[in-house]
Design a protein around this motif. Structure first.
Motif, PDB file in Angstrom:
ATOM      1  N   UNK A 130      18.896   8.642  20.850  1.00 40.56           N
ATOM      2  CA  UNK A 130      19.104  10.269  21.154  1.00 40.56           C
ATOM      3  C   UNK A 130      20.572  10.726  22.294  1.00 40.56           C
ATOM      4  N   UNK A 131      21.974  11.367  21.670  1.00 46.04           N
ATOM      5  CA  UNK A 131      22.912  11.242  22.578  1.00 46.04           C
ATOM      6  C   UNK A 131      23.793  10.300  22.538  1.00 46.04           C
ATOM      7  N   UNK A 132      23.508   9.620  21.340  1.00 47.44           N
ATOM      8  CA  UNK A 132      24.254   8.486  20.917  1.00 47.44           C
ATOM      9  C   UNK A 132      25.349   8.903  20.002  1.00 47.44           C
ATOM     10  N   UNK A 133      26.550   8.286  19.804  1.00 48.46           N
ATOM     11  CA  UNK A 133      27.429   7.989  18.833  1.00 48.46           C
ATOM     12  C   UNK A 133      27.687   6.674  18.056  1.00 48.46           C
ATOM     13  N   UNK A 134      27.329   6.535  17.106  1.00 40.14           N
ATOM     14  CA  UNK A 134      27.492   5.471  16.261  1.00 40.14           C
ATOM     15  C   UNK A 134      28.263   5.365  15.177  1.00 40.14           C
ATOM     16  N   UNK A 135      28.415   4.396  14.273  1.00 39.51           N
ATOM     17  CA  UNK A 135      28.893   4.384  12.522  1.00 39.51           C
ATOM     18  C   UNK A 135      28.124   3.740  11.421  1.00 39.51           C
ATOM     19  N   UNK A 136      27.865   4.022  10.850  1.00 34.95           N
ATOM     20  CA  UNK A 136      27.228   3.577   9.893  1.00 34.95           C
ATOM     21  C   UNK A 136      27.775   3.013   9.214  1.00 34.95           C
ATOM     22  N   UNK A 137      27.117   1.747   8.111  1.00 31.84           N
ATOM     23  CA  UNK A 137      27.287   1.242   7.020  1.00 31.84           C
ATOM     24  C   UNK A 137      26.273   0.509   6.111  1.00 31.84           C
ATOM     25  N   UNK A 138      27.022   1.118   4.482  1.00 30.70           N
ATOM     26  CA  UNK A 138      26.163   0.667   3.450  1.00 30.70           C
ATOM     27  C   UNK A 138      25.210   2.137   2.806  1.00 30.70           C
ATOM     28  N   UNK A 139      25.167   3.438   2.940  1.00 31.67           N
ATOM     29  CA  UNK A 139      24.859   4.477   2.552  1.00 31.67           C
ATOM     30  C   UNK A 139      25.474   4.678   0.831  1.00 31.67           C
ATOM     31  N   UNK A 140      25.358   5.259   0.262  1.00 30.03           N
ATOM     32  CA  UNK A 140      25.536   6.102  -1.105  1.00 30.03           C
ATOM     33  C   UNK A 140      26.686   6.842  -0.960  1.00 30.03           C
ATOM     34  N   UNK A 141      25.604   7.750  -0.350  1.00 30.92           N
ATOM     35  CA  UNK A 141      26.350   9.347  -0.614  1.00 30.92           C
ATOM     36  C   UNK A 141      25.903  10.339   0.795  1.00 30.92           C
ATOM     37  N   UNK A 142      27.310  10.004   1.482  1.00 33.29           N
ATOM     38  CA  UNK A 142      27.115  10.489   3.190  1.00 33.29           C
ATOM     39  C   UNK A 142      28.316  10.854   2.619  1.00 33.29           C
ATOM     40  N   UNK A 143      28.637  12.885   3.427  1.00 29.34           N
ATOM     41  CA  UNK A 143      29.404  13.611   3.166  1.00 29.34           C
ATOM     42  C   UNK A 143      30.008  14.012   4.673  1.00 29.34           C
ATOM     43  N   UNK A 144      31.112  14.508   5.432  1.00 33.42           N
ATOM     44  CA  UNK A 144      31.319  15.228   6.578  1.00 33.42           C
ATOM     45  C   UNK A 144      30.899  16.312   6.445  1.00 33.42           C
ATOM     46  N   UNK A 145      29.845  16.643   7.357  1.00 30.37           N
ATOM     47  CA  UNK A 145      28.407  17.806   7.587  1.00 30.37           C
ATOM     48  C   UNK A 145      26.800  17.245   7.464  1.00 30.37           C
ATOM     49  N   UNK A 146      26.665  16.025   6.641  1.00 28.38           N
ATOM     50  CA  UNK A 146      25.911  15.852   6.448  1.00 28.38           C
ATOM     51  C   UNK A 146      24.678  15.889   7.098  1.00 28.38           C
ATOM     52  N   UNK A 147      23.735  16.279   7.187  1.00 33.00           N
ATOM     53  CA  UNK A 147      22.144  15.987   7.968  1.00 33.00           C
ATOM     54  C   UNK A 147      21.515  14.866   7.805  1.00 33.00           C
ATOM     55  N   UNK A 148      21.206  13.818   8.302  1.00 30.74           N
ATOM     56  CA  UNK A 148      20.684  12.720   8.694  1.00 30.74           C
ATOM     57  C   UNK A 148      19.392  12.789   9.927  1.00 30.74           C
ATOM     58  N   UNK A 149      17.868  12.536   8.954  1.00 31.41           N
ATOM     59  CA  UNK A 149      16.636  12.973   9.240  1.00 31.41           C
ATOM     60  C   UNK A 149      15.878  12.251   8.600  1.00 31.41           C
ATOM     61  N   UNK A 150      14.441  11.902   9.591  1.00 31.99           N
ATOM     62  CA  UNK A 150      13.672  11.667   9.704  1.00 31.99           C
ATOM     63  C   UNK A 150      12.557  12.491   8.405  1.00 31.99           C
ATOM     64  N   UNK A 151      12.675  11.073   7.021  1.00 33.56           N
ATOM     65  CA  UNK A 151      12.176  11.997   6.294  1.00 33.56           C
ATOM     66  C   UNK A 151      11.257  12.190   5.844  1.00 33.56           C
ATOM     67  N   UNK A 152       9.808  12.137   7.051  1.00 38.29           N
ATOM     68  CA  UNK A 152       8.566  13.174   6.969  1.00 38.29           C
ATOM     69  C   UNK A 152       8.781  14.159   8.307  1.00 38.29           C
ATOM     70  N   UNK A 153       9.893  14.785   8.657  1.00 34.68           N
ATOM     71  CA  UNK A 153      10.637  15.597   9.047  1.00 34.68           C
ATOM     72  C   UNK A 153      11.713  15.869   9.206  1.00 34.68           C
ATOM     73  N   UNK A 154      11.519  17.225   8.103  1.00 36.39           N
ATOM     74  CA  UNK A 154      12.949  16.961   7.271  1.00 36.39           C
ATOM     75  C   UNK A 154      14.052  18.284   8.405  1.00 36.39           C
ATOM     76  N   UNK A 155      14.731  18.474   8.272  1.00 40.86           N
ATOM     77  CA  UNK A 155      15.837  19.546   9.406  1.00 40.86           C
ATOM     78  C   UNK A 155      17.277  19.404   8.791  1.00 40.86           C
ATOM     79  N   UNK A 156      18.042  20.476   8.502  1.00 37.72           N
ATOM     80  CA  UNK A 156      18.974  20.630   8.282  1.00 37.72           C
ATOM     81  C   UNK A 156      20.028  21.172   9.671  1.00 37.72           C
ATOM     82  N   UNK A 157      20.906  20.879  10.441  1.00 37.68           N
ATOM     83  CA  UNK A 157      21.817  21.062  11.698  1.00 37.68           C
ATOM     84  C   UNK A 157      22.894  21.665  11.185  1.00 37.68           C
TER      85      UNK A 157
END
Length: 539
Positions: free
Chosen positions: A211-238
């Motif tokens: 929490x609080x960090x900024x990073x860059x992810x690699x290896x994804x298939x379909x992520x676009x600008x503005x997408x929310x990435x979250x825990x699949x058991x606790x879904x949320x849309x930011x």
């Protein structure tokens, strides 16, 4: 300009001077230059007075002896005032020579709120996404490692060595490299195979992000600008970014056959990185049209194609992205009948076509389709085909082929043939009816209107306002800013090509302007006729 050496820190009452040779990397803290002592004292007194006005504890001290207020006390009160939005700190510097950067970053840490100063970030459950805002249940995620993971992807970039990078900010929880996250836009799981900590164009691999960090992810298939990435058991849309629609387009073509495939790949990567940049193929001419937010935006993207992707292209003249709309309600009956031996085609519909109902003062984007057919005159299995016909027809306006953004269609009645009717017949009846009713429904051409601000010396103001009026501009406000005059106006984009050059000429290079998209408005009849004539000529 060339004599800019440093800045004065009014809180510390010292000067900071940068070394020209190091491009801003090295600096030293020195005493206030002798010729500035009086000026610095004047402005420091203003700063202390403003801080004391906000903090009652300092006010008594200020009344007795302003000099007794310490640097630490100023910083504490200033931070509280900034957090309360009562004071906005201004910091000088030069981005060209990187002077002032360290001072600015220190000020960010000293005065701006950290995530811990906020209660948390609010989002909504994916199941509530279609509801009105007041009906949505808010979910709060605190900036805590123990909370479920939630992050927002705010930029997609292409790196020649590691491939596609998704920059994301973690608001809560922790994510380990190699684990899965839920993308609430697509509803799919994504494996984040590697996480990098970014330093300019260098990537440092890290094992996890918190929490609080900024990073860059690699290896994804379909992520676009503005997408929310979250825990699949606790879904949320930011809350995501809202991107305006492109307003200007140019036709491009590869210079050589070797560039054909490379151009397609380059455009796909650029469009993925930049949501305000779109690529389409014009059905009438077969040309590739790239669209963006302005001339400079497209110039930079074409330049990036040359530099980063080694693709040479020819480009046409910029074209405004007009739209079309219907201004009144009209009822129409359309019968599609075709007989060519054997089974024929038959579809008959009665509908009302009108402007879309406004929500919160704005017409929603897309088709509002209302089915009011009674008694099965149009079988229910054909209703989706009628809706599809209108939805597809909206992509091409009836006047000049430009897109229609919003529309309401109410299907009232119709008839069918037990043998000849099928889904395609009703879809074609909808498309044909859409074109036939255009005139009765008051179809018009809409043009993009830009919000423009010009800052100019007073002596050039009359010439600039006159030029704006000649360009069909509407001046909304005139004011003063630091000894210069400001002009705010709404101007049609079609009249603004090459404006920067004209502005320089009118002001001897001293005026500057900024432009951003404001809204779409109906074009005057003479402009509409020219746009329609040109569109039909190209077709």
């Amino acid at each position: 300009e060339n004599d800019f050496r440093g800045v004065v820190d009014l809180v510390r009452n010292q000067a900071i001077v940068w070394d020209d040779a190091g491009m801003g990397a090295t600096y030293e803290v020195v005493d206030i230059p002798a010729d500035m002592v009086d000026e610095v004292k004047e402005y420091r007194d203003i700063l202390i007075e403003a801080v004391a006005d906000y903090d009652e504890n300092l006010l008594d001290k200020y009344m007795e002896d302003p000099e007794s207020i310490t640097e630490e006390e100023i910083n504490v009160a200033l931070r509280a005032a900034v957090m309360d939005m009562a004071i906005i700190p201004m910091i000088a510097g030069s981005s060209f020579k990187n002077k002032g950067v360290q001072f600015m970053l220190d000020a960010v840490c000293k005065y701006l709120p950290s995530p811990m100063d906020k209660e948390g970030i609010e989002g909504i459950h994916p199941d509530d996404a279609e509801l009105l805002e007041e009906d949505q249940t808010k979910i709060l995620r605190k900036p805590d490692v123990k909370e479920p993971f939630a992050a927002l992807a705010f930029k997609i970039a292409t790196d020649p060595f590691v491939g596609r990078l998704a920059f994301f900010r973690a608001y809560s929880g922790r994510l380990d490299a190699g684990s899965y996250v839920l993308n609430t836009r697509s509803g799919n799981k994504e494996r984040i195979s590697r996480i990098y900590q970014m330093h300019a164009n260098k990537q440092n691999p890290i094992e996890y992000i918190e929490a609080g960090d900024i990073g860059a992810a690699v290896g994804f298939k379909d992520i676009k600008t503005g997408d929310t990435l979250c825990d699949e058991k606790h879904p949320i849309i930011l809350e995501s970014m809202k991107f305006p629609a492109p307003v200007i387009g140019i036709a491009i073509e590869p210079k050589t056959k070797a560039d054909v495939d490379k151009m397609g790949m380059a455009l796909a990567k650029l469009a993925e990185e930049d949501p305000t940049f779109t690529v389409r193929t014009d059905e009438a001419s077969g040309q590739t049209i790239i669209s963006g937010m302005g001339e400079l935006h497209l110039d930079i993207l074409v330049d990036r194609m040359r530099r980063e992707f080694k693709v040479e292209v020819n480009q046409g003249e910029p074209q405004v992205e007009y739209k079309e709309a219907f201004t009144r309600s009209a009822q129409h009956r359309e019968t599609y009948k075709k007989q060519s031996g054997g089974r024929g085609k038959f579809g008959d519909i009665v509908f009302v076509l009108e402007p879309a109902d406004e929500v919160d003062g704005k017409a929603p984007v897309g088709l509002q389709f209302v089915n009011s057919v009674k008694g099965g005159n149009v079988p229910k299995e054909y209703i989706p085909s009628v809706e599809k016909g209108f939805r597809e027809a909206m992509k091409t306006g009836p006047l000049a082929g430009y897109q229609v953004d919003s529309l309401k269609v109410t299907l009232l009645d119709g008839s069918f043939h037990p043998v000849d009717s099928d889904a395609l017949s009703f879809e074609l009846a909808a498309r044909m009816g859409y074109r036939e009713v255009a005139k009765a429904a008051g179809a018009v051409i809409l043009e993009p209107i830009m919000k423009m601000e010009v800052i100019t010396p007073e002596e050039n103001m009359g010439d600039i306002v006159g030029d704006i009026n000649r360009r069909r501009g509407q001046v909304n406000d005139m004011g003063d800013r630091n000894g210069a005059k400001t002009i705010k106006a709404d101007v049609p984009l079609s009249e603004m090509f090459g404006y920067v050059t004209t502005l320089r000429t009118l002001s001897s290079g001293r005026a500057t302007s900024t432009m951003e998209f404001s809204h779409y408005a109906e074009t005057p009849s003479n402009i509409s006729e020219a746009v329609i004539k040109k569109a039909k000529g190209n077709a």
